[in-house]
Scaffold this active site. Structure first.
Site, mmCIF file in Angstrom:
data_model
loop_
_atom_site.group_PDB
_atom_site.id
_atom_site.type_symbol
_atom_site.label_atom_id
_atom_site.label_comp_id
_atom_site.label_asym_id
_atom_site.label_seq_id
_atom_site.Cartn_x
_atom_site.Cartn_y
_atom_site.Cartn_z
ATOM 1 N N ARG A 274 39.385 -40.655 13.410
ATOM 2 C CA ARG A 274 38.472 -41.261 12.452
ATOM 3 C C ARG A 274 38.695 -40.689 11.064
ATOM 4 O O ARG A 274 38.355 -41.286 10.068
ATOM 5 C CB ARG A 274 37.035 -41.009 12.886
ATOM 6 C CG ARG A 274 36.038 -41.793 12.061
ATOM 7 C CD ARG A 274 34.610 -41.410 12.403
ATOM 8 N NE ARG A 274 33.687 -42.240 11.640
ATOM 9 C CZ ARG A 274 32.390 -42.043 11.582
ATOM 10 N NH1 ARG A 274 31.849 -41.046 12.249
ATOM 11 N NH2 ARG A 274 31.623 -42.824 10.859
ATOM 12 N N SER B 229 37.124 -48.885 6.380
ATOM 13 C CA SER B 229 37.047 -47.892 7.446
ATOM 14 C C SER B 229 38.422 -47.324 7.799
ATOM 15 O O SER B 229 38.546 -46.148 8.091
ATOM 16 C CB SER B 229 36.430 -48.507 8.701
ATOM 17 O OG SER B 229 35.258 -49.208 8.374
ATOM 18 N N GLU C 240 41.089 -59.835 15.549
ATOM 19 C CA GLU C 240 42.248 -58.955 15.727
ATOM 20 C C GLU C 240 43.426 -59.644 16.395
ATOM 21 O O GLU C 240 44.579 -59.434 16.005
ATOM 22 C CB GLU C 240 41.835 -57.718 16.530
ATOM 23 C CG GLU C 240 40.789 -56.835 15.845
ATOM 24 C CD GLU C 240 39.357 -57.335 15.998
ATOM 25 O OE1 GLU C 240 39.121 -58.303 16.755
ATOM 26 O OE2 GLU C 240 38.455 -56.758 15.358
ATOM 27 N N PHE D 221 40.411 -52.009 19.332
ATOM 28 C CA PHE D 221 40.638 -53.444 19.144
ATOM 29 C C PHE D 221 42.130 -53.760 19.041
ATOM 30 O O PHE D 221 42.591 -54.796 19.519
ATOM 31 C CB PHE D 221 39.883 -53.936 17.918
ATOM 32 C CG PHE D 221 38.437 -53.526 17.927
ATOM 33 C CD1 PHE D 221 37.663 -53.763 19.056
ATOM 34 C CD2 PHE D 221 37.858 -52.868 16.851
ATOM 35 C CE1 PHE D 221 36.331 -53.361 19.106
ATOM 36 C CE2 PHE D 221 36.524 -52.464 16.899
ATOM 37 C CZ PHE D 221 35.762 -52.710 18.020
ATOM 38 N N HIS E 215 40.404 -44.340 14.505
ATOM 39 C CA HIS E 215 39.218 -44.116 15.338
ATOM 40 C C HIS E 215 39.594 -44.057 16.830
ATOM 41 O O HIS E 215 38.879 -44.556 17.693
ATOM 42 C CB HIS E 215 38.168 -45.199 15.107
ATOM 43 C CG HIS E 215 37.593 -45.208 13.706
ATOM 44 N ND1 HIS E 215 38.365 -45.455 12.589
ATOM 45 C CD2 HIS E 215 36.339 -45.007 13.248
ATOM 46 C CE1 HIS E 215 37.603 -45.402 11.510
ATOM 47 N NE2 HIS E 215 36.368 -45.123 11.872
#
Ligand SMILES: Cc1ncc(C[n+]2csc(CCOP(=O)(O)OP(=O)(O)O)c2C)c(N)n1
Lengths: 276, 337
Positions: free
Chosen positions: B177, B47, B68, B93, B119
């Site tokens: 993103r 991602s 994380e 995160f 993101h």
């Protein structure tokens, strides 16, 4: 063992709602369909046999609580809540759309029947524990259920909550692991191994039941065993298949999240209709 | 096919790649030349696109699973040994789940770790509020010693990643993103950490934007110009250290400033600019565009930027309003206080 008729009802409901998951995934442009399919039979057993809830009174104080800690399974949860009558299933036509109450991860402030807003992994078990302790503290007899994904167990917060649940003997809490063995980047065991998972939870003070997460007899027996347990919280490790029911999605990392075109949708529906 | 080239890296066909893809490619090339660079992720190799590094240099790639906070602290430990860890996960995160680890293990201990947070803002709009991140600029800015960069597009991201490796100390780079529209047409622009890029000259109003909103600020300025309003546009890609001189020049030259960010109006670019204006001691009409002490809703990113008035339409509207806004010229304060 379940009565044949009851087992068949659960299976028929599961199949019908797997079809709904596919339809919503198709119409919304993309969803976490793999994990929605793996968790599905656990949710069906809970929602259609065990949960003490009232769709006309979603905030009923004495309702059982359900925490989908793997919040990305929201698409699967949403179709079930609609089917239970918490809201009109037509609302799901707007899934993901701007201003819709429904995004990939469900928000309890917007979606009736949802008890907590999840999506960030590793929050659900502590949230569920809080609800369990809150119920016990106030003399309420409701139960709390929490479904986690397996990749999620890599978060430290899960183990902090696991310790606390055992410490506080939260026997009104029943947790599940949707053990489909895949996370986003691939197999959990090659990214950050979890096994031996049962021994880990046992060492953290839980009673652990390992079952086939797509077998209704096994799921129901485990839930009833959990209800009868009085000493420790119960963790049900459900061996599942990511993408269960859709032949081309099963056990495929690539189907963690995805969109469907017409052909994919039709093949997915046909595959689900062939299920028992 | 546009080629993007720095001193140590070249990306062919950069304009058909997303911000994240370009960063993955640039980081990989830097890694091939610098054996001290290691790449870390938390089950988001694909991602975030840091997975590209892992494909090419697997022996220096670490996937921590979904963990994380642990990953940030491990990166700090690695940096102590002389490595340059580059960590990538979603902004929400990196900046919030792991916040105290970033502050205490990276910033307080002055560790040479780079965070590339993807993101951000509402770029993952349909995922909903748990996956939006409209607080990270604010949080990261408060950590002493942290450099904070929000590149406007893929080209700037490439430059920011290369520049971050050269900076000794923690750096936070925030991108979207990956479906954001491009700003620059080529690599032909000056990029220096801490120096705003003046994209449009102007004398009536200055719009100071960062990240994905810069391209919308340019659109608004061009539309305003057609209406006879001269709008300066500053691409403030570095939130910290802020280009205070550019802000003060804008105060002096235009006396009207609007800030735009895909972020809360509390603590991010707008607040940093407000601090600089206040410290200048000069009067200035001022407006902050961003999320106004609210959680952003579910939706498509382009719709959300429109809804929250952070796109061309919204910025143009703000330009119209600020032109009418009164502000105190420097005198005549006595009787009001
Ligand atoms: C704290 C946190 N980190 C990262 C993510 C991004 N993310 C969403 S789903 C996912 C992988 C999930 O895999 P798993 O937990 O095994 O779920 P399942 O296979 O049941 O879908 C990741 C990394 C997240 N939602 N929360």
């Amino acid at each position: 063992m379940l009565q044949d008729a009851e087992r068949k009802t659960l299976q028929d409901t599961a199949r019908r709602l797997r079809e709904r998951i596919i339809e919503v995934t198709y119409s919304c442009g993309g969803a976490h369909v793999g994990g929605a399919m793996s968790q599905h039979d656990l949710l069906i057993a809970l929602y259609y046999k065990y949960l003490r809830i009232d769709p006309r009174n979603p905030r009923w104080e004495d309702r059982d609580r359900f925490v989908l800690s793997k919040g990305h399974g929201g698409v699967g949860h949403a179709v079930i809540l609609a089917d239970k009558g918490f809201y009109d299933t037509k609302l799901l036509d707007d899934f993901n759309k701007t201003g819709s109450p429904f995004g990939m991860h469900l928000d309890w402030l917007k979606v009736p029947g949802v008890d907590v807003s999840t999506g960030s992994l590793g929050h659900g078990l502590p949230l569920a524990l809080g609800m369990a302790l809150g119920g016990r503290q106030q003399g309420r007899d409701y139960r709390v259920y929490c479904v986690m994904s397996d990749g999620e167990l890599q978060e430290g917060s899960v183990w902090e909550a696991a310790m606390a649940a055992a410490q506080f003997k939260a026997t009104n809490l029943t947790a599940f692991v949707d053990r489909n063995k895949l996370s986003l980047d691939g197999p959990t065991e090659s990214i950050m191994a979890l096994e031996p998972l049962d021994k880990k939870f046992e060492a953290f003070g839980w009673r652990v039941l390992s079952i086939d997460g797509h077998d209704y007899d096994a799921i129901c027996e485990a839930i009833e065993t959990a209800h009868a347990e009085t000493g420790r919280p119960v963790m049900i490790i459900a061996d599942t298949i990511k993408g269960k029911g859709v032949d081309y999605m099963e056990n495929q990392t690539a189907w963690h999240y995805g969109g469907l075109d017409n052909d994919m949708r039709d093949r997915a529906l046909a595959s689900v209709r062939r299920m028992k | 096919m546009a080629k993007a080239q720095g001193l140590t890296w070249t990306v062919e066909d950069a304009d058909s790649m997303t911000q994240a893809e370009v960063y993955g490619e640039v980081l990989t090339q830097i890694g091939q030349q610098n054996p001290k660079v290691v790449a870390l992720t938390a089950d988001l190799a694909k991602s975030t696109k840091i997975g590209r590094f892992g494909e090419v240099i697997p022996e220096r790639f670490y996937n921590f699973g979904i963990a994380e906070a642990n990953m940030i602290a491990v990166a700090s430990g690695m940096a102590e040994t002389g490595l340059i860890p580059v960590v990538s996960t979603f902004a929400t995160f990196a900046s919030m789940r792991a916040a105290e680890f970033v502050r205490t293990d990276l910033c307080y201990q002055k560790r040479n770790v780079k965070i590339i947070a993807t993101h951000s803002g509402t770029s993952f709009g349909t995922a909903g509020t748990t996956h939006h991140c409209t607080e990270d600029l604010s949080i990261m800015r408060t950590f002493a010693g942290m450099t904070v960069i929000a590149p406007a597009d893929a080209y700037e991201t490439a430059r920011a990643v290369a520049a971050a490796i050269e900076i000794e100390g923690p750096v936070y780079i925030r991108i979207g993103r990956g479906f954001e529209p491009p700003l620059h047409k080529s690599m032909d622009f000056d990029f220096e950490v801490g120096k705003a890029i003046e994209l449009r000259e102007g004398t009536d109003v200055t719009v100071i934007a960062t990240g994905v909103t810069v391209v919308h600020a340019v659109e608004a300025a061009d539309r305003a110009r057609e209406q006879g309003v001269s709008v300066r546009v500053l691409d403030m890609h570095t939130i910290k250290p802020l280009d205070v001189d550019a802000v003060v020049r804008a105060v002096k030259d235009t006396r009207r400033i609007i800030t735009v960010e895909d972020h809360s109006t509390i603590g991010g670019l707008g607040t940093a600019v407000a601090d600089a204006i206040a410290a200048s001691g000069k009067g200035c009409a001022f407006k902050k565009l961003g999320y106004q002490d609210q959680f952003s809703i579910v939706g498509y990113p382009e719709d959300l930027l429109h809804l929250y008035k952070l796109d061309g339409d919204g910025i143009l509207e703000a330009i119209g309003l600020i032109l009418k806004q009164d502000f105190e010229q420097d005198e005549d304060w006595e009787d009001e206080i």
